[in-house]
Design a protein around this motif. Structure first.
Motif, mmCIF file in Angstrom:
data_model
loop_
_atom_site.group_PDB
_atom_site.id
_atom_site.type_symbol
_atom_site.label_atom_id
_atom_site.label_comp_id
_atom_site.label_asym_id
_atom_site.label_seq_id
_atom_site.Cartn_x
_atom_site.Cartn_y
_atom_site.Cartn_z
ATOM 1 N N GLU A 74 3.788 -8.031 -3.545
ATOM 2 C CA GLU A 74 3.067 -6.747 -3.523
ATOM 3 C C GLU A 74 1.711 -6.896 -2.837
ATOM 4 O OE1 GLU A 74 1.807 -3.175 -6.618
ATOM 5 O OE2 GLU A 74 2.293 -5.160 -7.398
ATOM 6 N N ARG A 99 2.570 -8.080 1.084
ATOM 7 C CA ARG A 99 3.431 -7.089 1.715
ATOM 8 C C ARG A 99 4.047 -7.551 3.038
ATOM 9 N NH1 ARG A 99 3.492 -2.877 -1.372
ATOM 10 N NH2 ARG A 99 4.888 -1.814 0.083
ATOM 11 N N LYS A 145 11.934 -3.935 -6.289
ATOM 12 C CA LYS A 145 12.721 -2.828 -5.744
ATOM 13 C C LYS A 145 11.910 -1.545 -5.555
ATOM 14 C CE LYS A 145 14.584 -1.361 -10.236
ATOM 15 N NZ LYS A 145 15.830 -1.133 -11.009
ATOM 16 N N ASP A 146 10.773 -1.398 -6.251
ATOM 17 C CA ASP A 146 9.960 -0.183 -6.109
ATOM 18 C C ASP A 146 8.821 -0.345 -5.104
ATOM 19 O OD1 ASP A 146 11.506 1.113 -8.047
ATOM 20 O OD2 ASP A 146 10.267 0.310 -9.681
ATOM 21 N N LEU A 147 8.765 -1.467 -4.403
ATOM 22 C CA LEU A 147 7.645 -1.722 -3.493
ATOM 23 C C LEU A 147 7.881 -1.205 -2.074
ATOM 24 C CD1 LEU A 147 6.658 -5.398 -4.473
ATOM 25 C CD2 LEU A 147 5.685 -3.231 -5.286
ATOM 26 N N GLU A 148 9.038 -0.622 -1.830
ATOM 27 C CA GLU A 148 9.389 -0.098 -0.506
ATOM 28 C C GLU A 148 9.280 -1.187 0.574
ATOM 29 O OE1 GLU A 148 7.108 3.368 0.307
ATOM 30 O OE2 GLU A 148 8.075 4.565 -1.252
ATOM 31 N N ILE A 149 9.767 -2.368 0.211
ATOM 32 C CA ILE A 149 9.855 -3.490 1.144
ATOM 33 C C ILE A 149 11.330 -3.826 1.332
ATOM 34 C CG2 ILE A 149 9.394 -5.974 1.416
ATOM 35 C CD1 ILE A 149 6.773 -5.529 -0.049
ATOM 36 N N GLU A 150 11.724 -4.081 2.561
ATOM 37 C CA GLU A 150 13.119 -4.424 2.825
ATOM 38 C C GLU A 150 13.448 -5.764 2.165
ATOM 39 O OE1 GLU A 150 16.253 -5.202 6.542
ATOM 40 O OE2 GLU A 150 14.114 -4.871 6.951
#
Length: 668
Positions: free
Chosen positions: A459, A462, A636-641
């Protein structure tokens, strides 16, 4: 080391070859109708560009009855054109010399696939196909000799530089040579001189047809390794006569496919069969090739330097790394991808009638289709986990120009491969880790050991992509008494965490891990190879005592498995050797056995004989593993692939992990 001998030119007959490296013919099964298909061309093209001196295409069938549709064929005129076009291309673009190996399988041919009854010297069933061949008539013999000759003439027309006839491995010419498969009473059977007759007639007829200028050789078994079969003595006699009959070189391999002596698996010491080539070389005046477990360039160079052979065959090593010759020649040793002799993608696949692949080279059979290229958009990538999947991904993502950082929680890379290499005969697996480590360095991957990649770190920093390759852990069993101190996991035994092992050992789980762990325990008290060599060389012990020492484990070991067969998750070409070793060491293998409970003094089991208590002071759990992939859920909620690969996705084989690592990197 300098590899002066390995890269010294050689001339065989009138054929000038740039170095001493040979890629022998190997079944690939890239066709189902005898055709020289595009996957074959891409496979051989890549090896030709990799620097090999002499490359054999094949085996190539001379007729239908002695083949299978999975083999290449050169018994119809239409077969010539694709070979001819390909040879013309290679000769214009490379300096590799291209040979063809012509084969008749004899009783090894599969009548269910050809629709024809196999033919052989005598009607003796094949242990590989369970079929009984038809005894060849004089007409059959003449027809096969004509077929060899016609295929050789077409090979010459197709532009091949070298024609090789296979006379070993248990195939037709070898079947005529062996007293085990040749029970004839005519001029082709009986004494060694008569048994040699068919093979020598084939050689003479082919030589007369193709002329003296074309390079021709044979591939022979240096020893059948079958009780009552031919030894190196008889093989040498045949080679001497074959030279007189017109061959220009002799390619020496090991035993027949049906032998119970391991030939190319990882438990065969590198160079173990070099003596076969040396003994034949001492008796002939033409070049001799050596084969089997010679993929280490240093070993190959020493073999040539010692005069044991004139050329070195790299078969599976060139499947694993098509650029092996160039890497050795140019000093790029850190980039070598070594063959680990696992047999999983090559020999095991062939026995299942599948296309060849490779555990350490995920591109075999896909050459020309998955080619890495420079990334259009450079990504910052974090890889969690330094096992084979994570390392393979990191290497190939970095090769494309991405900025890759790999995090590994322990102080070493390799994951479960480090467990495998602790098993006797699997030391070669360490080459996978070393090779990947070297390539991580060469391609500039940042490696952070003793560092757990957390969701908080992801997080904060990133990355553009997170690859979860965090592997697996041993699965837990729900058995009464499982928490006793004497119960340990196979993983802890293999990684050295468990230092004390009792004299009565029960292994719960008879898959590959359980059986191989049992082998490791059984061999703890066995003299090392160096010790055995010393004692034998110095005559410190009698041969009987030495043999006793080799087979005495000093422990009572029992392996329990609920399924009907032991090590059923292993390939056929390695499973039998493992089971044989366990039996030689008196390990008790019990299939179809249910575990009831663990008591203070042992394990209570149930089999067809009823309940029984197996006394034990060490109980080893080897019943599979479960994925570790919590990091993927935590971010899963971090909007990272996020991509999950290897055992973190699903516990499987090392080949699956490496394939997935490459494939996901290729898709970037």
């Amino acid at each position: 080391m300098k590899f002066n001998n390995l890269f010294k030119p050689i001339t065989i007959n009138r054929l000038a070859i740039k170095n001493r490296i040979v890629m022998p013919a190997m079944a690939l099964f890239f066709t189902d109708n005898y055709t020289f298909s595009n996957p074959y061309k891409e496979f051989y093209r890549e090896r030709a560009n990799g620097g090999v001196g002499l490359m054999f295409i094949g085996p190539v069938a001379i007729d239908k009855v002695g083949s299978t549709p999975h083999m290449l064929g050169l018994f119809e005129e239409d077969h010539i054109k694709p070979f001819k076009q390909f040879n013309k291309e290679l000769h214009s673009l490379t300096d590799v010399k291209v040979g063809i190996q012509l084969m008749h399988q004899g009783r090894y041919a599969n009548g269910k696939l050809t629709g024809m009854t196999p033919i052989a010297p005598s009607p003796i069933p094949s242990p590989l196909t369970r079929e009984t061949p038809r005894e060849m008539t004089q007409s059959d013999i003449e027809e096969v000799k004509d077929s060899f000759t016609k295929s050789a003439l077409w090979a010459k027309e197709a532009g091949f530089d070298y024609i090789e006839l296979i006379a070993g491995g248990g195939y037709l010419i070898g079947e005529f040579l062996s007293p085990l498969t040749n029970h004839r009473t005519d001029e082709y059977g009986g004494s060694i001189e008569k048994r040699m007759r068919f093979g020598l007639e084939v050689i003479r007829k082919v030589r007369k047809a193709i002329g003296e200028d074309v390079c021709m050789g044979i591939r022979v078994s240096g020893h059948d390794y079958l009780e009552g079969g031919n030894t190196n003595v008889e093989s040498s006699l045949f080679c001497v006569e074959a030279e007189k009959a017109g061959v220009n070189a002799i390619n020496v391999t090991g035993g027949w496919h049906e032998t119970n002596i391991p030939q190319v698996s990882s438990d065969v010491p590198p160079g173990a069969f070099l003596y076969l080539a040396r003994n034949i070389k001492e008796k002939v005046g033409i070049p001799v090739f050596a084969s089997n477990r010679l993929g280490d360039p240093v070993l190959a160079e020493k073999a040539l330097r010692a005069g044991a052979s004139d050329m070195i065959c790299w078969g599976r090593p060139l499947i694993a790394d098509p650029e092996l010759p160039l890497k050795v020649k140019n000093g790029r040793l850190k980039e070598i991808v070594p063959c680990i002799a696992c047999n999983q993608g090559c020999l095991d696949a062939i026995f299942l009638k599948n296309q060849v692949s490779c555990t350490v080279n995920p591109n075999v059979g896909l050459e020309g289709k998955r080619v890495l290229s420079d990334a259009l958009t450079k990504k910052r990538i974090f890889v969690a986990g330094g096992g084979p999947a994570g390392m393979e991904f990191a290497v190939n993502a970095s090769r494309q120009g991405h900025d890759v950082t790999l995090y590994e929680m322990s102080d070493t890379l390799g994951g479960q491969v480090n467990l495998i290499e602790a098993i006797p005969g699997k030391e070669a697996y360490s080459g996978v880790v070393k090779s990947l480590e070297n390539r991580l360095e060469v391609y500039g991957v940042t490696v952070k050991l003793k560092t757990v990649l957390t969701a908080e770190m992801v997080e904060k920093k990133r990355p553009d992509l997170l690859v979860v390759a965090t592997g697996a852990q041993p699965a837990k069993l729900n058995i009464f008494g499982i928490d006793q101190p004497k119960v340990v996991s196979a993983w802890d035994l293999l990684n050295g965490t468990v230092s004390e092992i009792g004299n009565q050992v029960v292994v719960i789980g008879g898959g590959a891990t359980g059986c191989e762990t049992a082998l490791m325990i059984a061999k703890l008290d066995i003299p090392s190879a160096d010790t055995f060599r010393f004692l034998s060389f110095q005559s410190a012990e009698s041969p009987d005592n030495l043999k006793h020492m080799l087979y005495r484990s000093g422990r009572k070991i029992t392996v329990l498995e609920m399924a009907p067969h032991m090590a059923s998750n292993m390939g056929a070409t390695t499973r039998w050797a493992l089971i044989k070793s366990l039996k030689l060491l008196s390990v008790d293998l019990r299939a179809k056995t249910k575990i009831i409970r663990i008591e203070e003094n042992g394990v209570v089991i149930e089999s067809k004989h009823g309940e029984e208590l197996l006394l034990s002071d060490t109980i080893v759990i080897a019943t599979g593993s479960r994925s570790v992939n919590s990091l993927a859920q935590e971010v899963k909620d971090l909007e990272i692939e996020v991509i999950t690969i290897g055992d973190a996705k699903q516990p499987r084989k090392i080949s699956d992990a490496i394939f997935e690592g490459f494939d996901e990197a290729y898709k970037l």
